[in-house]
Design a protein around this motif. Structure first.
Motif, mmCIF file in Angstrom:
data_model
loop_
_atom_site.group_PDB
_atom_site.id
_atom_site.type_symbol
_atom_site.label_atom_id
_atom_site.label_comp_id
_atom_site.label_asym_id
_atom_site.label_seq_id
_atom_site.Cartn_x
_atom_site.Cartn_y
_atom_site.Cartn_z
ATOM 1 N N VAL A 31 2.033 -73.837 37.266
ATOM 2 C CA VAL A 31 1.587 -72.590 36.660
ATOM 3 C C VAL A 31 1.466 -71.553 37.763
ATOM 4 N N VAL A 32 1.997 -70.353 37.507
ATOM 5 C CA VAL A 32 1.952 -69.287 38.504
ATOM 6 C C VAL A 32 1.236 -68.084 37.917
ATOM 7 N N ASN A 33 0.776 -67.202 38.794
ATOM 8 C CA ASN A 33 0.119 -65.973 38.368
ATOM 9 C C ASN A 33 1.080 -64.805 38.536
ATOM 10 N N THR A 34 1.182 -63.988 37.508
ATOM 11 C CA THR A 34 2.057 -62.821 37.557
ATOM 12 C C THR A 34 1.293 -61.607 37.058
ATOM 13 N N GLU A 35 1.806 -60.427 37.364
ATOM 14 C CA GLU A 35 1.159 -59.197 36.938
ATOM 15 C C GLU A 35 1.447 -58.931 35.460
ATOM 16 N N ARG A 36 0.393 -58.725 34.662
ATOM 17 C CA ARG A 36 0.543 -58.396 33.243
ATOM 18 C C ARG A 36 -0.608 -57.491 32.838
ATOM 19 N N ALA A 37 -0.740 -57.338 31.533
ATOM 20 C CA ALA A 37 -1.784 -56.460 31.020
ATOM 21 C C ALA A 37 -3.164 -56.942 31.443
ATOM 22 N N GLU A 38 -4.108 -56.023 31.435
ATOM 23 C CA GLU A 38 -5.450 -56.322 31.947
ATOM 24 C C GLU A 38 -6.090 -57.488 31.217
ATOM 25 N N GLN A 39 -5.894 -57.565 29.882
ATOM 26 C CA GLN A 39 -6.557 -58.631 29.140
ATOM 27 C C GLN A 39 -5.968 -60.002 29.463
ATOM 28 N N GLU A 40 -4.790 -60.038 30.152
ATOM 29 C CA GLU A 40 -4.181 -61.304 30.503
ATOM 30 C C GLU A 40 -4.307 -61.611 31.997
ATOM 31 N N LEU B 283 -14.628 -70.922 17.813
ATOM 32 C CA LEU B 283 -14.033 -71.796 18.811
ATOM 33 C C LEU B 283 -12.538 -71.540 18.934
ATOM 34 N N LEU B 284 -12.069 -71.398 20.171
ATOM 35 C CA LEU B 284 -10.648 -71.307 20.472
ATOM 36 C C LEU B 284 -10.327 -72.473 21.408
ATOM 37 N N PHE B 285 -9.208 -73.151 21.168
ATOM 38 C CA PHE B 285 -8.987 -74.451 21.783
ATOM 39 C C PHE B 285 -7.903 -74.424 22.860
ATOM 40 N N GLY B 286 -8.186 -75.093 23.994
ATOM 41 C CA GLY B 286 -7.238 -75.230 25.083
ATOM 42 C C GLY B 286 -7.161 -73.999 25.960
ATOM 43 N N HIS B 287 -6.721 -74.201 27.213
ATOM 44 C CA HIS B 287 -6.542 -73.080 28.133
ATOM 45 C C HIS B 287 -5.369 -72.224 27.669
ATOM 46 N N PRO B 288 -5.537 -70.910 27.586
ATOM 47 C CA PRO B 288 -4.430 -70.044 27.163
ATOM 48 C C PRO B 288 -3.456 -69.774 28.293
ATOM 49 N N MET B 289 -2.282 -69.280 27.926
ATOM 50 C CA MET B 289 -1.286 -68.858 28.897
ATOM 51 C C MET B 289 -0.734 -67.499 28.472
#
Length: 314
Positions: free
Chosen positions: A10-19, A204-210
């Motif tokens: 998993v990598v980090n990339t630039e996206r919208a603030e909420q992400e 409840l929201l389930f699992g880590h989001p991507m």
């Protein structure tokens, strides 16, 4: 695999603030000038960006659903991605990995059951299924309108995909289960795709989001890999040159998310003639020396589908 647990890069990339805190799967452009094929482009890009040497590679699907990379206010073109399942061994890459490539791109290996915790049945049936996921899905399914484009009603899909009312739990339906949770608004991506903040009302929201639809891509890859176990020896792409049968079983269990009966598994391996003894033993367990085996590569020329035909969930 890391410590007998399946992981994804998993990598980090630039996206919208909420992400901003969300990771994504590695991705990059296809350059038809320098890459003869899509797979060659993939291998070259991964090598240049991460230093990882890929083993088995297979094209998954073309992903281009609305919401994956665009917002209602966006004016640019819509991006379509071709997803791949690619396997690699951390042990083989550790010595050759050049410097800080993974770190520089914000990369890290994350266990895939963090994204799909309801899929890990190795110890027992996940308690979250009966305590929270299924009650939430049942409430949604009872009120959800029928979709004319689907042959089954929401409640029917729920029973089939989650093994209810006599249906068996099918470990290959990772994608269908995730998409049902998405439809029901029980994962973060449901809100992110609509430009909304996830609810703060205790739902409840389930699992880590991507980011974007990358969790859907990962679910597709896990489903494909679990299916492949049964008719291709892909598990050996994740094994060292020599291994014990206990290590092989633990790897298969980690991928399938299931507990397997020890004697039944060994009988399955013997009948399939998938391995051969090396003549050496391992004392790494601290107990009695365990025989070491290797993949019997000649099996690939002997029959078209040399896999592990696993039975039902135990």
């Amino acid at each position: 695999m890391r410590d007998l647990s399946p992981v994804a890069l998993v990598v980090n990339t630039e996206r919208a603030e909420q992400e901003a805190q969300l990771g994504s799967l590695p991705f990059g452009p296809f350059d038809p000038v320098h890459h003869r094929t899509l797979e060659a482009g993939l291998r070259n890009w991964v090598d240049e960006q991460t230093g990882l040497k890929l083993g088995y590679v297979e094209q998954l699907y073309t992903f281009g659903d609305r919401g994956r990379l665009t917002r209602s206010s966006d004016e640019g073109g819509h991006e379509v991605s071709i997803g791949y399942l690619a396997l690699t061994q951390l042990q083989r890459n550790a010595a050759a990995l050049p410097g800080r490539r993974l770190i520089d791109m914000g990369g890290r290996w994350r266990g895939w059951y963090g994204f799909f915790p309801w899929e890990d049945w190795r110890e027992d049936r996940p308690t979250m299924l009966d305590e929270s996921i299924l009650p939430s899905l049942e409430r949604w399914a009872e009120k959800a309108p029928d979709d004319r484009l689907r042959p089954m009603k929401p409640l029917q899909r729920l029973k089939l995909y989650f093994g209810l009312s006599g249906a068996a739990w099918d470990e290959e339906r990772v994608l269908e289960r995730y998409e049902l949770l998405y439809e029901a608004g029980l994962v973060h991506e449901y809100f992110l795709d609509r430009g909304l903040q996830p609810p703060t009302d205790g739902r409840l929201l389930f699992g880590h989001p991507m980011k974007m639809d990358h969790r859907r891509i990962l679910a597709t890859a896990i489903s494909r890999l679990r299916s492949k176990l049964k008719y291709r020896p892909v598990v050996f792409e994740l094994m060292p040159e020599s291994f014990t049968l206990t290590e092989l079983q633990a790897t298969v269990e980690a991928i399938s998310g299931r507990h397997l009966h020890k004697q039944n598994f060994r009988r399955l391996v013997e009948q399939g003639q998938l391995v051969e003894p090396t003549g050496a033993s391992s004392t790494a367990t601290g107990g009695r020396p365990a025989k070491l085996f290797r993949f019997r590569r000649s099996v690939l020329a002997e029959r078209p589908a040399p896999g592990l035909r696993l039975g039902g969930v135990s």
